[in-house]
Scaffold this motif. Structure first.
Motif, PDB file in Angstrom:
ATOM      1  N   LEU A  16       0.939  -1.090   0.056  1.00 19.32           N
ATOM      2  CA  LEU A  16       0.055  -0.060   0.128  1.00 19.32           C
ATOM      3  C   LEU A  16       0.742   1.185   0.076  1.00 19.32           C
ATOM      4  N   PRO A  17       0.776   2.287  -1.073  1.00 21.44           N
ATOM      5  CA  PRO A  17       1.392   3.252  -1.189  1.00 21.44           C
ATOM      6  C   PRO A  17       0.906   4.422  -0.198  1.00 21.44           C
ATOM      7  N   VAL A  18       1.364   4.761   0.699  1.00 19.63           N
ATOM      8  CA  VAL A  18       0.969   5.880   1.828  1.00 19.63           C
ATOM      9  C   VAL A  18       1.951   7.012   1.975  1.00 19.63           C
ATOM     10  N   GLU A  19       1.355   8.061   1.505  1.00 15.96           N
ATOM     11  CA  GLU A  19       2.492   9.546   1.776  1.00 15.96           C
ATOM     12  C   GLU A  19       3.682   9.266   1.330  1.00 15.96           C
ATOM     13  N   GLY A  20       3.862   8.687   0.216  1.00 16.25           N
ATOM     14  CA  GLY A  20       5.392   8.796  -0.373  1.00 16.25           C
ATOM     15  C   GLY A  20       5.958   7.263  -0.030  1.00 16.25           C
ATOM     16  N   ARG A  21       5.341   6.428   0.488  1.00 18.13           N
ATOM     17  CA  ARG A  21       6.204   5.297   1.126  1.00 18.13           C
ATOM     18  C   ARG A  21       5.173   4.083   0.999  1.00 18.13           C
ATOM     19  N   THR A  22       5.675   3.059   0.626  1.00 20.51           N
ATOM     20  CA  THR A  22       4.830   1.774   0.404  1.00 20.51           C
ATOM     21  C   THR A  22       5.294   0.824   1.427  1.00 20.51           C
ATOM     22  N   TYR A  23       4.021   0.489   2.103  1.00 16.77           N
ATOM     23  CA  TYR A  23       4.124   0.008   3.264  1.00 16.77           C
ATOM     24  C   TYR A  23       3.332  -1.835   2.913  1.00 16.77           C
ATOM     25  N   THR A  24       4.046  -2.928   3.318  1.00 13.15           N
ATOM     26  CA  THR A  24       3.851  -3.969   2.908  1.00 13.15           C
ATOM     27  C   THR A  24       3.103  -4.764   4.136  1.00 13.15           C
ATOM     28  N   ILE A  25       1.628  -5.030   3.676  1.00 10.72           N
ATOM     29  CA  ILE A  25       1.019  -5.714   4.845  1.00 10.72           C
ATOM     30  C   ILE A  25       1.101  -7.275   4.540  1.00 10.72           C
ATOM     31  N   ALA A  26       1.336  -7.751   5.666  1.00  9.55           N
ATOM     32  CA  ALA A  26       1.550  -9.223   5.410  1.00  9.55           C
ATOM     33  C   ALA A  26       0.437  -9.919   5.712  1.00  9.55           C
ATOM     34  N   ALA A  27       0.101 -11.193   5.195  1.00 14.12           N
ATOM     35  CA  ALA A  27      -1.095 -11.849   5.079  1.00 14.12           C
ATOM     36  C   ALA A  27      -1.485 -12.288   6.813  1.00 14.12           C
ATOM     37  N   PRO A  28      -2.529 -12.067   7.287  1.00 16.09           N
ATOM     38  CA  PRO A  28      -2.767 -12.408   8.908  1.00 16.09           C
ATOM     39  C   PRO A  28      -2.852 -13.820   8.976  1.00 16.09           C
ATOM     40  N   SER A  29      -2.785 -13.846  10.398  1.00 17.29           N
ATOM     41  CA  SER A  29      -2.989 -15.236  11.009  1.00 17.29           C
ATOM     42  C   SER A  29      -4.373 -15.546  10.527  1.00 17.29           C
ATOM     43  N   ALA A  30      -4.658 -17.056  10.458  1.00 19.30           N
ATOM     44  CA  ALA A  30      -6.019 -17.525  10.353  1.00 19.30           C
ATOM     45  C   ALA A  30      -7.069 -16.886  11.313  1.00 19.30           C
ATOM     46  N   GLU A  31      -6.441 -16.911  12.750  1.00 19.09           N
ATOM     47  CA  GLU A  31      -7.128 -16.176  13.770  1.00 19.09           C
ATOM     48  C   GLU A  31      -7.875 -14.927  13.322  1.00 19.09           C
ATOM     49  N   VAL A  32      -6.935 -13.959  13.093  1.00 14.44           N
ATOM     50  CA  VAL A  32      -7.213 -12.600  12.732  1.00 14.44           C
ATOM     51  C   VAL A  32      -8.409 -12.654  11.381  1.00 14.44           C
ATOM     52  N   GLY A  33      -8.039 -13.636  10.349  1.00 13.81           N
ATOM     53  CA  GLY A  33      -8.766 -13.634   9.144  1.00 13.81           C
ATOM     54  C   GLY A  33     -10.077 -13.874   9.421  1.00 13.81           C
ATOM     55  N   LEU A  34     -10.227 -14.971  10.519  1.00 11.71           N
ATOM     56  CA  LEU A  34     -11.642 -15.358  10.937  1.00 11.71           C
ATOM     57  C   LEU A  34     -12.558 -14.321  11.615  1.00 11.71           C
ATOM     58  N   VAL A  82       2.443   8.780   9.870  1.00 13.49           N
ATOM     59  CA  VAL A  82       1.257   8.919   8.890  1.00 13.49           C
ATOM     60  C   VAL A  82      -0.181   9.318   9.486  1.00 13.49           C
ATOM     61  N   SER A  83      -0.760  10.012   8.641  1.00  7.38           N
ATOM     62  CA  SER A  83      -2.239  10.693   9.404  1.00  7.38           C
ATOM     63  C   SER A  83      -3.066   9.768   9.560  1.00  7.38           C
ATOM     64  N   TRP A  84      -4.076   9.839  10.528  1.00  7.74           N
ATOM     65  CA  TRP A  84      -5.123   8.900  10.975  1.00  7.74           C
ATOM     66  C   TRP A  84      -5.907   8.607   9.559  1.00  7.74           C
ATOM     67  N   PRO A  85      -6.421   9.609   8.839  1.00  3.03           N
ATOM     68  CA  PRO A  85      -7.203   9.056   7.640  1.00  3.03           C
ATOM     69  C   PRO A  85      -6.680   8.009   6.845  1.00  3.03           C
ATOM     70  N   ALA A  86      -5.007   8.252   6.647  1.00  6.34           N
ATOM     71  CA  ALA A  86      -4.442   7.262   5.806  1.00  6.34           C
ATOM     72  C   ALA A  86      -4.174   6.001   6.516  1.00  6.34           C
ATOM     73  N   LEU A  87      -3.909   6.099   7.809  1.00  9.24           N
ATOM     74  CA  LEU A  87      -3.753   4.650   8.293  1.00  9.24           C
ATOM     75  C   LEU A  87      -5.138   3.967   8.530  1.00  9.24           C
ATOM     76  N   LYS A  88      -6.447   4.657   8.602  1.00 13.06           N
ATOM     77  CA  LYS A  88      -7.555   4.042   8.685  1.00 13.06           C
ATOM     78  C   LYS A  88      -7.912   3.631   7.360  1.00 13.06           C
ATOM     79  N   HIS A  89      -7.742   4.149   6.232  1.00 10.99           N
ATOM     80  CA  HIS A  89      -7.925   3.533   5.011  1.00 10.99           C
ATOM     81  C   HIS A  89      -7.200   2.328   4.710  1.00 10.99           C
ATOM     82  N   ALA A  90      -5.763   2.413   5.071  1.00 13.89           N
ATOM     83  CA  ALA A  90      -4.877   1.223   4.823  1.00 13.89           C
ATOM     84  C   ALA A  90      -5.581   0.078   5.567  1.00 13.89           C
ATOM     85  N   ALA A  91      -5.979   0.417   6.907  1.00  7.58           N
ATOM     86  CA  ALA A  91      -6.537  -0.810   7.840  1.00  7.58           C
ATOM     87  C   ALA A  91      -7.914  -1.275   7.053  1.00  7.58           C
TER      88      ALA A  91
END
Length: 162
Positions: A16-34, A82-91
Motif C-alpha cells: 500500500l503506497p501511503v504518503e510517499g512510502r509503500t508499506y507491505t501488509i503481510a497476510a494475517p494469521s487464520a485467527e485474525v482472518g476469521l 502517517v495521518s489518521w485518515p491514511a492509517l484508517k484507509h490502509a487498515a
C-alpha cells in the motif's frame, strides 16, 4: 493435473503506497482472518437492518483490529507519522483484502473508500455497454396463446342449463 503450491497461488502480502512510502501488509494469521470475516459479516447484517451478534462486536472492541490487520506495518506507519485518515484507509483496505481478495481491496483503495466511487454510476455503465437496447423482444414461440372467447363459447355460458 496436480495442485500447485498454495504460496504461489495466494497473494501473501498487500503493498500500500501511503504518503510517499509503500508499506507491505503481510497476510494475517487464520485467527485474525476469521475475526475480520466475522466483523465484515456483522457489519453487512447491521447495514441491512438485521440483528448483530453483540459478542462479535464486543470481541472486536476489546482488541486493536487495525493493529492486527496491518501487522508490523501499523507500528511503522505510526512511527513515520502517517495521518489518521491514511492509517484508517490502509487498515480498512487490508480488511477488504482479508475478507474478499486483492482485486476488491484495490477497488476500495482506489475509490478512497467512497461507496459511490466503487460502483460506476448508471450513465457510465450505459455508455460502456453501448446504450440501451432498442431491439424489441420477440413474442412467445411456444405455440400457445391466450385468445379471447369466441361468440359461440360466450353464448354457451350465457344459456341456462336444462
Amino acid at each position: 493435473m496436480a495442485f500447485e503450491a498454495l504460496g504461489e497461488l495466494l497473494a501473501e502480502s498487500l503493498p500500500l503506497p501511503v504518503e510517499g512510502r509503500t508499506y507491505t501488509i503481510a497476510a494475517p494469521s487464520a485467527e485474525v482472518g476469521l475475526r475480520v470475516q466475522a466483523l465484515i459479516n456483522a457489519a453487512a447484517v447491521a447495514a441491512d437492518g438485521g440483528r448483530v451478534d453483540e459478542q462479535v462486536l464486543s470481541d472486536a472492541a476489546e482488541r486493536d483490529v487495525f493493529r492486527d490487520v496491518l501487522g508490523p506495518a501499523h507500528d511503522q506507519m505510526v512511527s513515520d507519522g502517517v495521518s489518521w485518515p491514511a492509517l484508517k484507509h490502509a487498515a480498512i483496505t487490508a480488511m477488504v483484502w482479508i475478507a474478499q481478495d486483492k482485486a476488491a481491496a484495490e477497488r476500495f483503495w482506489n475509490a478512497a473508500g467512497d461507496p459511490s466511487r466503487l460502483a460506476p454510476n448508471r450513465q457510465a455503465r450505459r455508455s460502456r455497454s453501448g446504450g440501451a437496447n432498442t431491439t424489441k423482444s420477440q413474442g412467445s414461440t411456444s405455440g400457445t396463446s391466450t385468445r379471447p372467447a369466441t361468440t359461440r363459447a360466450k353464448n354457451k355460458r350465457a344459456r341456462p342449463s336444462r
